[in-house]
Design an enzyme around this catalytic site. Structure first.
Site, PDB file in Angstrom:
ATOM      1  N   HIS A   1      -3.812  -0.969   2.015  1.00 17.83           N
ATOM      2  CA  HIS A   1      -3.662  -0.685   0.580  1.00 17.83           C
ATOM      3  C   HIS A   1      -4.668  -1.541  -0.192  1.00 17.83           C
ATOM      4  O   HIS A   1      -4.790  -2.744   0.083  1.00 17.83           O
ATOM      5  CB  HIS A   1      -2.231  -1.008   0.134  1.00 17.83           C
TER       6      HIS A   1
ATOM      7  N   GLU B   1      10.805   6.111   4.623  1.00 19.62           N
ATOM      8  CA  GLU B   1      11.410   6.195   3.287  1.00 19.62           C
ATOM      9  C   GLU B   1      11.008   5.069   2.333  1.00 19.62           C
ATOM     10  O   GLU B   1      11.673   4.842   1.333  1.00 19.62           O
ATOM     11  CB  GLU B   1      12.953   6.220   3.359  1.00 19.62           C
TER      12      GLU B   1
END
Ligand code: GRF
Length: 202
Positions: free
Chosen positions: A111, A150
């Site tokens: 990221h 999730e």
């Protein structure tokens, strides 16, 4: 032991290239066993071909839905024996079935910011760098972290590298500075998963 890895990509593939180069130079005791993309015809797939690495494309359109595409993707990755999955510019959130099919195989993601800052759903590409600039932060960087079902950008940090935010930066100049560090961070993160050599004492 040389670590077999699967690298998941969606576009340019400069981080894939850094991984391929590190493997080729023996700087990293790993082998890209397969490159997987969710888009056909992207430059990252050309990089795989040039390096002689097998690749596969799983578009959601070719399957019933995301679950079906990610199940097929996981089955291919498991079949090739990958022991680490690396998301290097992969632009989909992995369906939970992916993790079920690859139980026990760690998944890591890159990221372009210092998580937990500037992460989460919708935070990708120039949006991240724009948010950093708007916040007035004086530094940014990149994070390689574990990925769990999730959740988005919340897994344990494996490696972080920092860069300054400079006066006059725009999203493009900051992104370029961060990208240079990403290429180092992703190789360093993969290295953390290479099993240590057995020490032989005489
Ligand atoms: C990188 O900035 C990475 O942090 C983000 O997507 C970009 C991929 O770049 N997740 P590339 O395809 O590796 O050149």
């Amino acid at each position: 032991m040389t670590l077999p890895i699967a690298v998941l990509v969606s576009g340019r593939g400069s981080n894939l290239q850094a991984i391929l180069d590190a493997c080729a130079s023996a700087e990293l005791d790993a082998r890209v066993a397969i490159v997987v993309s969710n888009h056909a015809g992207v430059p990252a797939l050309q990089r795989a071909a040039l390096a002689g690495v097998p690749s596969a494309v799983f578009t959601v359109r070719a399957y019933a839905d995301r679950d079906a595409a990610h199940t097929a993707m996981a089955a291919t990755i498991a079949g090739i024996g990958a022991e680490l999955v690396v998301l290097a510019g992969f632009d989909h959130i992995l369906a939970p079935v992916f993790f079920v099919r690859l139980r026990g195989v760690p998944v890591i993601n890159l990221h372009p910011a210092l998580l937990p800052l500037f992460g989460g759903r919708g935070m990708h590409g120039d949006k991240v760098h724009q948010a950093v600039l708007s916040s007035g932060a004086t530094e940014s960087g990149c994070t390689v972290h574990r990925v769990h079902p999730e959740t988005v950008d919340l897994g344990e940090v494996v490696v972080q590298r920092r860069v300054p935010v400079l006066p006059g930066d725009d999203a493009a100049t900051l992104a370029a500075r961060v990208l240079d560090e990403e290429h180092i961070a992703i190789v360093e993160a993969i290295r953390r998963f290479v099993p240590a050599e057995a020490v032989t004492r005489v």
